[in-house]
Scaffold this active site. Structure first.
Site, PDB file in Angstrom:
ATOM      1  NE  ARG A 191      -4.377  -1.159   0.295  1.00  0.00           N
ATOM      2  CZ  ARG A 191      -4.593  -2.264  -0.434  1.00  0.00           C
ATOM      3  NH1 ARG A 191      -3.698  -2.664  -1.307  1.00  0.00           N
ATOM      4  NH2 ARG A 191      -5.720  -2.947  -0.310  1.00  0.00           N
TER       5      ARG A 191
ATOM      6  CG  HIS B 288      -3.592  -0.581  -6.381  1.00  0.00           C
ATOM      7  ND1 HIS B 288      -3.823   0.122  -5.232  1.00  0.00           N
ATOM      8  CD2 HIS B 288      -3.669  -1.896  -6.031  1.00  0.00           C
ATOM      9  CE1 HIS B 288      -4.050  -0.718  -4.234  1.00  0.00           C
ATOM     10  NE2 HIS B 288      -3.952  -1.956  -4.699  1.00  0.00           N
TER      11      HIS B 288
ATOM     12  CD  GLU C 161      -3.154   3.488  -5.086  1.00  0.00           C
ATOM     13  OE1 GLU C 161      -4.221   2.871  -5.237  1.00  0.00           O
ATOM     14  OE2 GLU C 161      -2.106   2.946  -4.728  1.00  0.00           O
TER      15      GLU C 161
HETATM   16  P1  NAP Z   1      -1.142 -11.186   5.372  1.00  0.00           P
HETATM   17  O1  NAP Z   1      -1.197 -12.642   5.055  1.00  0.00           O
HETATM   18  O2  NAP Z   1      -1.954 -10.663   6.500  1.00  0.00           O
HETATM   19  O3  NAP Z   1       0.402 -10.805   5.604  1.00  0.00           O
HETATM   20  C1  NAP Z   1       0.829  -9.610   6.128  1.00  0.00           C
HETATM   21  C2  NAP Z   1       2.144  -9.827   6.870  1.00  0.00           C
HETATM   22  O4  NAP Z   1       2.633  -8.554   7.329  1.00  0.00           O
HETATM   23  C3  NAP Z   1       2.020 -10.732   8.068  1.00  0.00           C
HETATM   24  O5  NAP Z   1       2.931 -11.787   7.959  1.00  0.00           O
HETATM   25  C4  NAP Z   1       2.358  -9.843   9.266  1.00  0.00           C
HETATM   26  O6  NAP Z   1       3.115 -10.579  10.207  1.00  0.00           O
HETATM   27  C5  NAP Z   1       3.194  -8.725   8.630  1.00  0.00           C
HETATM   28  N1  NAP Z   1       3.070  -7.474   9.369  1.00  0.00           N
HETATM   29  C6  NAP Z   1       1.930  -6.831   9.730  1.00  0.00           C
HETATM   30  N2  NAP Z   1       2.222  -5.716  10.432  1.00  0.00           N
HETATM   31  C7  NAP Z   1       3.572  -5.664  10.518  1.00  0.00           C
HETATM   32  C8  NAP Z   1       4.487  -4.766  11.134  1.00  0.00           C
HETATM   33  N3  NAP Z   1       4.052  -3.700  11.819  1.00  0.00           N
HETATM   34  N4  NAP Z   1       5.812  -5.009  11.019  1.00  0.00           N
HETATM   35  C9  NAP Z   1       6.258  -6.110  10.372  1.00  0.00           C
HETATM   36  N5  NAP Z   1       5.440  -6.997   9.758  1.00  0.00           N
HETATM   37  C10 NAP Z   1       4.119  -6.774   9.836  1.00  0.00           C
HETATM   38  O7  NAP Z   1      -1.563 -10.318   4.120  1.00  0.00           O
HETATM   39  P2  NAP Z   1      -1.422 -10.672   2.553  1.00  0.00           P
HETATM   40  O8  NAP Z   1      -2.631 -11.350   2.089  1.00  0.00           O
HETATM   41  O9  NAP Z   1      -0.079 -11.292   2.324  1.00  0.00           O
HETATM   42  O10 NAP Z   1      -1.465  -9.167   1.968  1.00  0.00           O
HETATM   43  C11 NAP Z   1      -0.494  -8.223   2.365  1.00  0.00           C
HETATM   44  C12 NAP Z   1      -0.872  -6.832   1.916  1.00  0.00           C
HETATM   45  O11 NAP Z   1      -0.693  -6.728   0.512  1.00  0.00           O
HETATM   46  C13 NAP Z   1      -2.344  -6.462   2.115  1.00  0.00           C
HETATM   47  O12 NAP Z   1      -2.569  -5.918   3.403  1.00  0.00           O
HETATM   48  C14 NAP Z   1      -2.643  -5.475   1.019  1.00  0.00           C
HETATM   49  O13 NAP Z   1      -2.592  -4.155   1.514  1.00  0.00           O
HETATM   50  C15 NAP Z   1      -1.531  -5.705   0.010  1.00  0.00           C
HETATM   51  N6  NAP Z   1      -2.045  -6.130  -1.310  1.00  0.00           N
HETATM   52  C16 NAP Z   1      -1.835  -5.358  -2.403  1.00  0.00           C
HETATM   53  C17 NAP Z   1      -2.292  -5.766  -3.641  1.00  0.00           C
HETATM   54  C18 NAP Z   1      -2.074  -4.928  -4.880  1.00  0.00           C
HETATM   55  O14 NAP Z   1      -2.920  -4.934  -5.746  1.00  0.00           O
HETATM   56  N7  NAP Z   1      -0.950  -4.255  -5.024  1.00  0.00           N
HETATM   57  C19 NAP Z   1      -2.964  -6.984  -3.774  1.00  0.00           C
HETATM   58  C20 NAP Z   1      -3.152  -7.761  -2.637  1.00  0.00           C
HETATM   59  C21 NAP Z   1      -2.695  -7.327  -1.407  1.00  0.00           C
HETATM   60  P3  NAP Z   1       3.071 -10.214  11.782  1.00  0.00           P
HETATM   61  O15 NAP Z   1       1.622 -10.099  12.149  1.00  0.00           O
HETATM   62  O16 NAP Z   1       3.794 -11.323  12.456  1.00  0.00           O
HETATM   63  O17 NAP Z   1       3.807  -8.918  11.925  1.00  0.00           O
END
Ligand code: NAP
Length: 320
Positions: free
Chosen positions: A238, A286, A267
């Site tokens: 993001r 995006h 955006e």
């Molecule tokens: P997820 O499975 O919830 O993974 C997020 C990871 O971030 C978790 O392993 C979490 O581990 C870590 N995290 C959270 N807060 C943190 C912090 N303060 N410091 C360090 N690590 C932290 O989510 P996902 O499905 O992989 O998606 C991740 C993100 O990608 C989404 O939230 C979304 O915003 C973005 N995304 C973007 C697109 C796009 O079109 N560009 C598409 C899909 C997703 P811990 O809880 O252990 O810290």
């Protein structure tokens, strides 16, 4: 009586048909234009469910208007566009679409990493502009990916899927989360690193954590100054997690080598944005999850979450 819902963007017919079986549906039916705030403010007053996209800010004042609102279904895995605390306070369920977009977003992240490292956009523009006069030894040279070190901030679903791709390139993989994932460390042969080590040792750094109060400006001037001068930063999570002004200066002054950016603080990003003036930036609008199949799966999953919530069941992907 059927529950009433409002959909904030034109959806594929199959999704609308499914929702219409159960609900009275009203939809903002433009594909390329978000619903104006004043229309959303009006529509939300009269509905039990809201089907929205990340382009809508579902904040407290808006939720306060939804006096009969029970469910907000976001067609995205990230839900930083929704004031979840305010929704919870009002007893409104919030849902998202995790999982179905994991592989597609990991594909795009790796594609962006490669495009930035090997200067694909710049090289294509160079050819089309008629600048290709001859082959020469150092022309359009980039960074090697094979065997390099990849650092992942946010090793969640997408981060792990990215690590699998990187294994195929024999990359050394570091990751940083708030908590360690011992099983993933063993299965994917990856190492946990503190933030500073990951910044110092990685050739490629991918940001894949959610945007929260904790991760706002997570990569700023101090972090960029620790990175290698040859490093490539990729943000497909993001906007707002990377400080764009600090990134601009680091790239302009060649403190780091390049950046691949799919997401921006604001955006759509303005074409006047300073980052877009730099040749060492590959910028995308995006499109992380933008494959035909995945967008269809996301839109259907968001519909099912909404219906489950409206029918008194616990939605599959509830975030509060
Ligand atoms: P997820 O499975 O919830 O993974 C997020 C990871 O971030 C978790 O392993 C979490 O581990 C870590 N995290 C959270 N807060 C943190 C912090 N303060 N410091 C360090 N690590 C932290 O989510 P996902 O499905 O992989 O998606 C991740 C993100 O990608 C989404 O939230 C979304 O915003 C973005 N995304 C973007 C697109 C796009 O079109 N560009 C598409 C899909 C997703 P811990 O809880 O252990 O810290």
């Amino acid at each position: 009586m059927k529950p009433k819902i409002y959909i904030t963007r034109k959806l594929p017919d199959i999704v609308v048909t499914r929702l219409t079986e159960v609900c009275e549906v009203k939809m903002w039916d433009k594909e390329e234009e978000p619903v104006p705030r004043e229309i959303l403010e009006k529509e939300i007053q009269d509905v039990d469910g809201l089907y929205c996209l990340l382009t809508e800010s579902i904040d407290k004042p808006l939720l306060n208007r939804g006096t009969r609102l029970k469910v907000v279904s976001n067609m995205a895995v990230g839900y930083n566009n929704i004031d979840v605390a305010a929704a919870t306070e009002k007893g409104i369920l919030v849902t998202n679409t995790p999982g179905v977009l994991t592989e597609t977003t990991a594909d795009l992240t790796f594609a962006l990493l490669m495009a930035t490292a090997r200067r694909l956009v710049e090289a294509s523009d160079y050819l089309r502009a008629g600048d290709w006069k001859t082959w020469s030894p150092m022309q359009l040279t980039g960074q090697d990916i094979y065997g390099a070190t990849l650092g992942i901030f946010g090793l969640g679903r997408i981060g792990e899927a990215l690590a699998k791709r990187a294994r195929g390139f024999d990359m050394k993989i570091l990751y940083h989360n708030r908590s360690r994932k011992l099983e993933a460390e063993e299965q994917l042969d990856i190492q946990y690193a503190d933030k500073e080590r990951l910044l110092r040792e990685s050739d490629f750094i991918c940001v894949l954590m959610p945007f929260t109060h904790e991760t706002k400006n997570y990569i700023g001037a101090a972090e960029l100054s620790l990175m290698k001068q040859t490093a490539v930063l990729v943000n497909t999570a993001r906007g707002g997690i990377v400080d764009e002004e600090a990134l601009y200066h680091a790239l302009k002054n060649r403190e780091i080598w390049g950046a691949g950016i799919d997401v921006f603080e604001e955006e759509p990003v303005s074409t006047e944005h300073p980052l877009l003036s730099l040749p060492n930036v590959v910028a995308l609008p995006h499109i992380g999850s933008a494959s035909k199949n995945t967008r269809l799966k996301m839109s259907l999953l968001a519909a099912e979450n909404l219906l489950q919530g409206l029918q008194g069941e616990t939605p599959k992907n509830i975030v509060n």
